[in-house]
Design an enzyme around this catalytic site. Structure first.
Site, mmCIF file in Angstrom:
data_model
loop_
_atom_site.group_PDB
_atom_site.id
_atom_site.type_symbol
_atom_site.label_atom_id
_atom_site.label_comp_id
_atom_site.label_asym_id
_atom_site.label_seq_id
_atom_site.Cartn_x
_atom_site.Cartn_y
_atom_site.Cartn_z
ATOM 1 N N ASP A 163 -4.223 7.210 4.802
ATOM 2 C CA ASP A 163 -3.124 6.395 5.328
ATOM 3 C C ASP A 163 -3.628 5.260 6.228
ATOM 4 O O ASP A 163 -3.044 4.182 6.254
ATOM 5 C CB ASP A 163 -2.157 7.300 6.117
ATOM 6 C CG ASP A 163 -0.880 6.576 6.544
ATOM 7 O OD1 ASP A 163 -0.287 5.888 5.699
ATOM 8 O OD2 ASP A 163 -0.482 6.698 7.720
ATOM 9 N N LYS A 205 0.838 -1.179 0.000
ATOM 10 C CA LYS A 205 0.000 0.000 0.000
ATOM 11 C C LYS A 205 0.887 1.248 0.000
ATOM 12 O O LYS A 205 2.045 1.124 0.410
ATOM 13 C CB LYS A 205 -0.955 -0.029 1.179
ATOM 14 C CG LYS A 205 -0.356 0.547 2.498
ATOM 15 C CD LYS A 205 -1.380 0.721 3.545
ATOM 16 C CE LYS A 205 -1.567 2.110 4.003
ATOM 17 N NZ LYS A 205 -0.502 2.744 4.779
ATOM 18 N N HIS A 217 -6.457 0.041 6.943
ATOM 19 C CA HIS A 217 -6.444 -0.732 8.191
ATOM 20 C C HIS A 217 -7.780 -0.689 8.953
ATOM 21 O O HIS A 217 -8.300 -1.713 9.356
ATOM 22 C CB HIS A 217 -5.333 -0.236 9.120
ATOM 23 C CG HIS A 217 -3.986 -0.152 8.456
ATOM 24 N ND1 HIS A 217 -3.546 -1.073 7.542
ATOM 25 C CD2 HIS A 217 -2.976 0.747 8.579
ATOM 26 C CE1 HIS A 217 -2.315 -0.753 7.135
ATOM 27 N NE2 HIS A 217 -1.952 0.355 7.752
ATOM 28 N N LYS A 255 -2.180 10.236 14.908
ATOM 29 C CA LYS A 255 -0.761 10.230 15.251
ATOM 30 C C LYS A 255 -0.601 11.069 16.521
ATOM 31 O O LYS A 255 -1.419 11.954 16.797
ATOM 32 C CB LYS A 255 0.076 10.882 14.142
ATOM 33 C CG LYS A 255 -0.208 10.334 12.745
ATOM 34 C CD LYS A 255 0.701 9.177 12.397
ATOM 35 C CE LYS A 255 0.514 8.719 10.974
ATOM 36 N NZ LYS A 255 0.181 7.303 10.828
HETATM 37 C C1 BG6 Z 1 1.129 2.156 8.006
HETATM 38 C C2 BG6 Z 1 0.975 3.648 7.921
HETATM 39 O O1 BG6 Z 1 0.354 1.516 7.034
HETATM 40 O O2 BG6 Z 1 0.720 1.706 9.300
HETATM 41 C C3 BG6 Z 1 1.757 4.322 9.006
HETATM 42 O O3 BG6 Z 1 1.401 4.095 6.646
HETATM 43 C C4 BG6 Z 1 1.388 3.774 10.360
HETATM 44 O O4 BG6 Z 1 1.547 5.737 8.981
HETATM 45 C C5 BG6 Z 1 1.479 2.252 10.363
HETATM 46 O O5 BG6 Z 1 2.261 4.330 11.323
HETATM 47 C C6 BG6 Z 1 0.932 1.673 11.662
HETATM 48 O O6 BG6 Z 1 1.200 0.307 11.719
HETATM 49 P P1 BG6 Z 1 1.342 -0.476 13.094
HETATM 50 O O7 BG6 Z 1 1.560 -1.887 12.696
HETATM 51 O O8 BG6 Z 1 2.518 0.141 13.804
HETATM 52 O O9 BG6 Z 1 0.060 -0.254 13.844
#
Ligand code: BG6
Length: 489
Positions: free
Chosen positions: A232, A145, A237, A337
């Site tokens: 993002d 992605k 997710h 964030k």
């Molecule tokens: C990524 C995003 O897909 O997932 C990031 O681009 C984000 O911005 C990250 O920080 C978070 O992943 P995880 O596994 O740390 O929750």
């Protein structure tokens, strides 16, 4: 279903010297080797533009492995075995001639796994190069992605890939699907009949999905400022989590049965009209603040920032799924964030019993909650009502957890990183944990109308202090429905 086995392959890693490959992919492959899951004749071919001596690039990869694998997991003999599998080839991904050298390196390997850890803008060129070199028939392609930044651009990427690779050899990554606890959502829902009978609008009042991060944008201004938190995190997710929570039971565990059900959820997501966005969606941007006692700069003060940016680093929204199962049940999604803690959590709020017989002041306590903690401290707890103990307590109620903490209960030595699982599944040829073209496109379609709407309204994101749970408007969003975010702090 017979379990699939890991096929030996040549793994061609495009973008081998980039951050994702060095920080995540090579360490994940090392862990697979360490766990004895890589067949002896599996080869790993790092591909990048950087010329010079291959040996110096291989040394760099080895150096990053030592940095990113926990010290107690670095076993010298495994490391040497792993490094012996590695090779490096410098190539221009857009230059067709360079693929002949790749074909030479791949030799007679029956299977090639081509992992694109590059910007999506070159996926089409890589696919064309692989096809021209006669490699397409034996290759599975893995796409990282973001695939596009809206529906139109994601279709362009998908179409460019589909010209050479059929859907059943195209693996689109959403790394959340590789997390053990995310896969547990399927086990929890469909291996326990207890929940399924309750899993609908008759019994559930609302659902919260929170993915909070303490990190800022970690030097990724160039990418992030064009994307923002909705593209993002929500587009992929959080919508994937929502699908796994909301989908109907698939008829089996095959990739398409699961993905068909997820697509139905995405199709049923109600659009939010621009005039309702003010009530149903909050965009935020962090300003300087403190996280865990550390002072951090605001988004507009990050390195290389554009001080005029109105990109959001926080989104909270109220989504509705228009189908029989979920009519009238809001799904509150929140991600940001620079939040006070890293936390990915789903909270299912069950309705209160239909007839209330306890003391009126205890009424707000009532209602079971199922809390699914995806990270960190992975676990599940079900809040149930019991009576307080003691002769003096009468029928005083309290809410307590029935708790399952994965690391304590199963004493597992380590939770594998999502990329370990995903790489393994590609090598097995199992598409279960990968996102199908139509899933990505329906997710973009829904997000696009939100983005169009807020661009039309033109309101800037609301500031929130780093280290807080987002703008006050996020609290207002849920409290308008008489509810509050469940923060188990
Ligand atoms: C990524 C995003 O897909 O997932 C990031 O681009 C984000 O911005 C990250 O920080 C978070 O992943 P995880 O596994 O740390 O929750």
């Amino acid at each position: 279903m017979t379990p699939l086995s890991v096929e030996p392959c040549t793994l061609a890693l495009f973008g081998a010297l980039g951050d994702l490959a060095l920080r995540k992919l090579f360490p994940a492959l090392y862990q697979l080797d360490r766990a004895g899951l890589l067949p002896a004749d599996t080869r790993i071919l790092g591909l990048a533009r950087d010329g010079g001596e291959p040996a110096s690039h291989l040394a760099l990869i080895a150096e990053h492995l030592r940095r990113h694998v926990a010290e107690r997991e670095l076993e010298e003999s495994v490391l040497q075995r792993f490094l012996a599998r590695l090779d490096y080839l410098s190539m221009e991904f857009g230059r067709r001639e360079d693929y002949a050298a790749l074909a030479d390196k791949a030799g007679q390997a029956e299977r090639i796994v081509a992992f694109f850890a590059t910007p999506a803008s070159v996926y089409g060129a890589i696919c064309a190069g692989l096809a021209e070199a006669g490699l397409a028939e034996r290759t599975r392609v893995v796409l990282e992605k973001p695939i596009g930044h809206d529906l139109g651009s994601s279709r362009e990427v998908n179409d460019a890939v589909a010209r050479f690779f059929p859907e059943d050899r195209t693996y689109r990554i959403d790394h959340y699907l590789g997390k053990d606890t995310v896969q547990n959502l399927i086990a929890l829902r469909f291996a326990n009949s207890l929940f399924e009978t309750q899993w609908n609008q008759n019994h559930i009042s609302h659902v919260e999905i929170t993915v909070a991060e303490t990190v800022g944008i970690e030097g990724r201004w160039g990418y992030f400022d064009q994307a923002g938190q909705l593209r993002d995190m929500i587009q992929n997710h959080l919508l994937q989590l929502l699908c796994l929570i909301a989908m109907d039971p698939p008829s089996d565990l095959s990739a398409d049965s699961i993905r068909d059900e997820k697509v139905k959820v995405l199709k049923a997501l109600a659009p939010i009209a621009p005039e309702h966005l003010g009530q149903q969606l909050v965009r935020g941007q962090y300003v300087a603040g403190s996280i865990l006692g550390r002072q951090v700069p605001g988004y507009l003060e990050e390195e290389n920032s554009n001080t005029q940016s109105d990109t959001e680093t926080f989104v909270a929204l109220r989504a509705e799924i228009c189908n029989w199962r979920w009519a009238g049940v809001p799904f509150y999604l929140r991600t940001g964030k620079r939040m006070p803690q890293k936390l990915s959590q789903i909270v299912i709020h069950f309705k209160a019993p239909p007839h209330y017989i306890f003391a009126p002041e205890q009424r707000q306590l009532i209602g079971n909650k199922l809390i699914i903690r995806l990270q960190p401290q992975e676990g599940i707890s079900l809040l149930v009502m019991t009576k307080d103990q003691g002769l003096d307590k009468g029928m005083q109620l309290r809410s307590g957890p029935l708790q399952l903490n994965f690391s304590e209960t199963y004493k597992s030595p380590r939770i594998p990183d999502a990329y370990e699982r995903l790489l393994l599944e590609v090598m097995k040829g199992n598409q279960n944990l990968f996102v199908r073209k139509d899933e990505i496109e329906y997710a973009w379609k829904w997000c696009d109308q939100l983005i169009d709407g807020w661009q039309r309204v033109g309101a800037p994101p609301k500031p929130y202090a780093a280290g807080s749970w987002g703008p006050a408007a996020s609290i207002a969003l849920i409290s308008r429905d008489g509810r509050s975010w469940y923060d188990d702090l």
